[in-house]
Design a protein around this motif. Sequence first.
Motif, mmCIF file in Angstrom:
data_model
loop_
_atom_site.group_PDB
_atom_site.id
_atom_site.type_symbol
_atom_site.label_atom_id
_atom_site.label_comp_id
_atom_site.label_asym_id
_atom_site.label_seq_id
_atom_site.Cartn_x
_atom_site.Cartn_y
_atom_site.Cartn_z
ATOM 1 N N LEU A 490 0.871 -1.174 0.000
ATOM 2 C CA LEU A 490 0.000 0.000 0.000
ATOM 3 C C LEU A 490 0.907 1.222 0.000
ATOM 4 O O LEU A 490 1.610 1.483 0.973
ATOM 5 N N THR A 492 1.641 5.383 -0.718
ATOM 6 C CA THR A 492 1.086 6.729 -0.836
ATOM 7 C C THR A 492 1.482 7.319 -2.180
ATOM 8 O O THR A 492 2.635 7.259 -2.581
ATOM 9 N N ARG A 494 1.502 10.870 -4.259
ATOM 10 C CA ARG A 494 1.320 12.320 -4.153
ATOM 11 C C ARG A 494 0.675 12.819 -5.442
ATOM 12 O O ARG A 494 1.005 12.353 -6.526
ATOM 13 N N ILE A 495 -0.206 13.785 -5.297
ATOM 14 C CA ILE A 495 -0.800 14.410 -6.484
ATOM 15 C C ILE A 495 -0.215 15.803 -6.591
ATOM 16 O O ILE A 495 -0.426 16.645 -5.708
ATOM 17 N N SER A 500 -6.499 17.198 -8.821
ATOM 18 C CA SER A 500 -7.481 16.945 -7.760
ATOM 19 C C SER A 500 -7.219 17.935 -6.640
ATOM 20 O O SER A 500 -6.101 18.424 -6.470
ATOM 21 N N LEU A 501 -8.245 18.216 -5.841
ATOM 22 C CA LEU A 501 -8.024 19.018 -4.638
ATOM 23 C C LEU A 501 -7.363 18.185 -3.547
ATOM 24 O O LEU A 501 -6.892 18.723 -2.547
ATOM 25 N N ARG A 502 -7.350 16.873 -3.722
ATOM 26 C CA ARG A 502 -6.600 16.008 -2.802
ATOM 27 C C ARG A 502 -5.114 16.109 -3.122
ATOM 28 O O ARG A 502 -4.729 16.329 -4.266
ATOM 29 N N LYS A 503 -4.298 15.933 -2.120
ATOM 30 C CA LYS A 503 -2.851 15.944 -2.326
ATOM 31 C C LYS A 503 -2.251 14.548 -2.307
ATOM 32 O O LYS A 503 -1.072 14.379 -2.605
ATOM 33 N N SER A 504 -3.066 13.572 -1.926
ATOM 34 C CA SER A 504 -2.511 12.226 -1.805
ATOM 35 C C SER A 504 -3.622 11.186 -1.749
ATOM 36 O O SER A 504 -4.784 11.504 -1.497
ATOM 37 N N TYR A 505 -3.255 9.969 -1.966
ATOM 38 C CA TYR A 505 -4.105 8.809 -1.729
ATOM 39 C C TYR A 505 -3.177 7.613 -1.675
ATOM 40 O O TYR A 505 -2.001 7.724 -2.005
ATOM 41 N N TRP A 506 -3.683 6.472 -1.203
ATOM 42 C CA TRP A 506 -2.849 5.259 -1.304
ATOM 43 C C TRP A 506 -3.427 4.315 -2.333
ATOM 44 O O TRP A 506 -4.622 4.301 -2.581
ATOM 45 N N THR A 507 -2.539 3.578 -2.927
ATOM 46 C CA THR A 507 -3.004 2.575 -3.875
ATOM 47 C C THR A 507 -2.214 1.290 -3.653
ATOM 48 O O THR A 507 -1.298 1.232 -2.844
ATOM 49 N N VAL A 508 -2.617 0.263 -4.369
ATOM 50 C CA VAL A 508 -2.048 -1.063 -4.169
ATOM 51 C C VAL A 508 -1.066 -1.369 -5.292
ATOM 52 O O VAL A 508 -1.414 -1.247 -6.463
#
Lengths: 674, 674
Positions: A490, A492, A494-495, A500-508
Amino acid sequence: MALTLETFLFISIFLFSFSSPFTSAQNHPLDPLTPTEFIQIQAIIKQSQTDLNHNLTFQYVGLDEPNKQTVLSWHSSNQTTQLPPRQAFVVTRIKKQTHETIVDLSTSSILSSRVYTGSGYPLFTSEEQEIAADILPFKYPPFIKSIRRRKLKLEEVVCSDYTVGWFGERKNNKRELKIRCFYLDGTVNLYVRPIEGLILVVDIDEMKITKYYDRFIVPVPKVDGIEYRSSKQKPPFGPSVHAVTIAQPDGPGFKIDGHTIRWANWNFHLGFDVRAGPIISLASIYDAEKDELRRVLYRGYVSEMFVPYMDPTEEWYQKTPFDSGEFGFGLSAVALEPMTDCPANAVFMDGYVTGQDGKPIQYSNVFCVFEKYAGDIMWRHTELAIPNRVITEVRPEVTLVVRMVSTVGNYDYIVDWEFKLSGSIKVGIGLTGVLEVKGAPYTHTDQIKEDAYGTLLADYTIGTHHDHFFTYHLDLDIDGDQNSFVKSKLETKRITDHSSLRKSYWTVVKETAKTESDAKIKLGLKPAEFAVVNPNKKTSVGNNVGYRLIPGLITSPLLSDDDYPQIRAAFTNYNIMVTPYNKSEKWAGGVYEDRSRGDDTLVTWSARNRNIENKDIVLWYTLGFRHVPCQEDFPVMPTLSSGFELRPTNFFSSNPVLKTRIPKPVHWPNCTST
Amino acid sequence: MALTLETFLFISIFLFSFSSPFTSAQNHPLDPLTPTEFIQIQAIIKQSQTDLNHNLTFQYVGLDEPNKQTVLSWHSSNQTTQLPPRQAFVVTRIKKQTHETIVDLSTSSILSSRVYTGSGYPLFTSEEQEIAADILPFKYPPFIKSIRRRKLKLEEVVCSDYTVGWFGERKNNKRELKIRCFYLDGTVNLYVRPIEGLILVVDIDEMKITKYYDRFIVPVPKVDGIEYRSSKQKPPFGPSVHAVTIAQPDGPGFKIDGHTIRWANWNFHLGFDVRAGPIISLASIYDAEKDELRRVLYRGYVSEMFVPYMDPTEEWYQKTPFDSGEFGFGLSAVALEPMTDCPANAVFMDGYVTGQDGKPIQYSNVFCVFEKYAGDIMWRHTELAIPNRVITEVRPEVTLVVRMVSTVGNYDYIVDWEFKLSGSIKVGIGLTGVLEVKGAPYTHTDQIKEDAYGTLLADYTIGTHHDHFFTYHLDLDIDGDQNSFVKSKLETKRITDHSSLRKSYWTVVKETAKTESDAKIKLGLKPAEFAVVNPNKKTSVGNNVGYRLIPGLITSPLLSDDDYPQIRAAFTNYNIMVTPYNKSEKWAGGVYEDRSRGDDTLVTWSARNRNIENKDIVLWYTLGFRHVPCQEDFPVMPTLSSGFELRPTNFFSSNPVLKTRIPKPVHWPNCTST
């Protein structure tokens, strides 16, 4: 606890008023050896012995299971083809040598025989331990003198045996046990009454005391407050609870056919081995959508246990036992008590071991099997979003549990294999019993000026720090034996492109382990999930079918890598390892664990760094408990539990318990308590 | 599920044939507000409103609990002194402003009132959500046109509301909800049938649609295989199990006196709050040795939940709800179903919330309380070391469970507080219900060329990656309120002086946290145990009495620290935090969580780095689940569980269940299933 007449009557009613879960036994190639087979093996081995003047002892007698492919083809033929020949793996000691023999029972012949000359020794027999602990010290004048010098009554002294490990000696070691003694004097809780300062060392092949130490005297811990027998307690009792039971008016819902257990959508074989205890084999689950029994676990069992104590002083430094390979997790199994060790709806099964003379010994009630209903919820949903409607659907959770309790000296280990309708296999370990304590001259922590290596639990009583590591052999065969081990990391992201207004998310990020070194995992360092998948089978939407491991307590060894006990237990260095299937790689610490040197372990096998991608692979999982004792653990400890789960992940194309209905309601106004 | 007549009869028998666990209610200063009190509050607030032309809505009405010392002195007086005045904390919205009012019920007066002008808004009311999701879209012509353009039937469309968060806007935000819609068309499982591409934004104060997006069309996921209602399933059913129940012929062993529950050695108060759900207060345990009821937990509840989804695209990036502070964990509680949500021996309790008009609404069966017997073993030992004797003592484990289920939209959260005779409090969370899925143009993973932010679960159906963080407020008061937080670090010691053949061992290095910064812990990085102790109370051998935290799943956030949802949820950055008790610090994410900016959270409070040694302290523990969905989670997910344990450590001077006797055996041959 003796059975009361009431309990006996109750059990009788239970057994005879419902259809028995036992059906006529069909033979299975993985069935443990039967009493008749043990007698046959004993005769074959004895017949082959040329020099009858020498004592022969049976250290291990177990099924030498047929090749996996032979078992699988028998199994996939709907068990109609002929059973493969029955063979046994036998370890004996003759003239201070370890003999390995493979016996063929169908031809009453010896297939192979060799003298093992490597390091390490086999399991101790019960008889060896009894003579070493219960007889020799009491015929040994210096010991008797030491007891008298302490003003203790010899008839109230009880001794127990401990393995001695390996601490870098180059010469071949002897088979030895260390003997520590305890003072009953009005109690049966011996382990909390050590007589410190006294150590006897017994040469087991010679069966005589070879070393004796009487180094110092500290008080034997007090006898008050250590009684655990119900019959000896004085009021006030408690805390107490109302009568409660699990009731199944239609009887158990499982069938036991020999050693094969069928329940709801599960089907598996339950074997018993003197070293491993319970062995779950060929666990398969019925997939209603595919109308197919699908393979999950070829074999699962506790391969080794490691219990290092953290006191480096003279009397204690060696206490780093391997409870499975030295004492036998199955050999140490105890008879389960109906109504307390297992609930009222449990069914019991027996097991067999051999004495050191090779004769079978029955272990009654070594397993119980029961349907568990803890009041939990298997799945539910209340839907409130649809105007003017409330929809609630709930399915209670009923599971099947197989239980064994193994009491290795002071500790009682509760071993549960739990099968869920939803496809999960939950494996539980509970620790209870009596702590291993050390006598010490303290009655208050203020008196302790240096490391006491434990907690002061009561006057003169230190509960020594220790760990419990359980290494499981989990030969998953997800829809077949060509499987891969997949790490789903998993990560992180960075965007940075303002998309996006998000700066991050996690992916697999999935990574298939190619060789053994890719699959050595210390849990907890990086976020990831771990699964065994079948890379050749996909669901209709394209996911690989698999099972994932949901770990329990995350514990890594804290001994230094170069410390001798840890060299022997190097298989605990990683929580997860994966090897290609190899029939000979059964025992994580090696076949000969007593005094082993770590030269035949999971770690040495996997150093070859074999290919494990799209192969028949075995997952090894190490679950660890750290134990900083506390006063509540004294004089017997409330169960401390952990475990892990093997949970289907894209194995089914959807929730396999969606169409499970609520079990029939039960009316119990006529139930009575007595 | 409707009650069948049989079930009803069963319950009737149950309720009337045994002595009721309910006794005459004594009032308690922590009792939740009663319906009468809600009506009184409504009248007081309405009376105080000067401008009647403006709509007044009640966003939160809850007990403003008396000062802790007031409650404690009432409690220690054996509850004989006069009850402290009843007060309520009320949040209303009038003229787009948030009003905070403290109402005194004994004098029917307003004690304080202010307009809150900081960032963030209170809980949404049910009515606001209903109008926004169920009414406004269906009167909005562009939306109707979009539905028609997709060739969908408007009467089969159902919508649901989502909070919008804060993404760095400097200006004051509006109170808004985003509306996503779903297509039933033959199913009730709306959440797996999203109509993607359509988003409505509702200004909640104006109660009108302010923004509307129809950006793209993807197929609505298929309707086959998503039905979860038992009544709509077609055979073959299964897997199925035999009838099973928990039977207590003498009825439950606990008593409920108002909101105080007494069972075996436990005594605690169970409150219900529209935001927190269950609140456990004043949990004390009877110590038979001291003949004393000893304090353990002043207050325990879920303070906040954070559920960030990991899809940064336009329709999804905002989905990072705080289920407790935005939607109300208690407001979202559902009626528990007898016999399935809770076992047959459960007793149910009701709760009350207010509508946005301030009137009380009854929540039936919001809690159940039951004795759990899962067939587990509380403690056992078999002693085989004493020659010619076998001693076996076993005590089965019976515990008390308090359960609530909160369904926040698609997800069902099972919240258990379990009390053990041995002194442990186990807190469980189960996740079940329906996944939040995203419609996508895929029918096979081969078609996915970029990050899909989730797992393809079925045709056109992505199960989006997400986490669930639960932050618990645990105001432990171990034998009083002056407590300390102690880290027991487990450190490897090297032996280099050849004093032992061992080269290493681990020992415990205790460190008492002096200020808040000493107690910020990310679990899993270093081996350690964590306890709250009373530094002023020692056992007779000198150990500080305490309770330790045994964590469950160890999960840390993976969002970047500067990402807006994580700024708001910074209280999840550490698994453990400790603060000095402060009545106003109840909600880890702040009182006003909707659109909050992270400026009033556990993290900002603790930045003051206050002294926490030998103080009245609060332990905050964050339990996290990561969720990479799998096909088994579809169309409803089997429960995924974790939790944690508060376990006595040197709190008792020895095992407190040593003298517990086996519960009376139960005869159940007369039980029948129907």
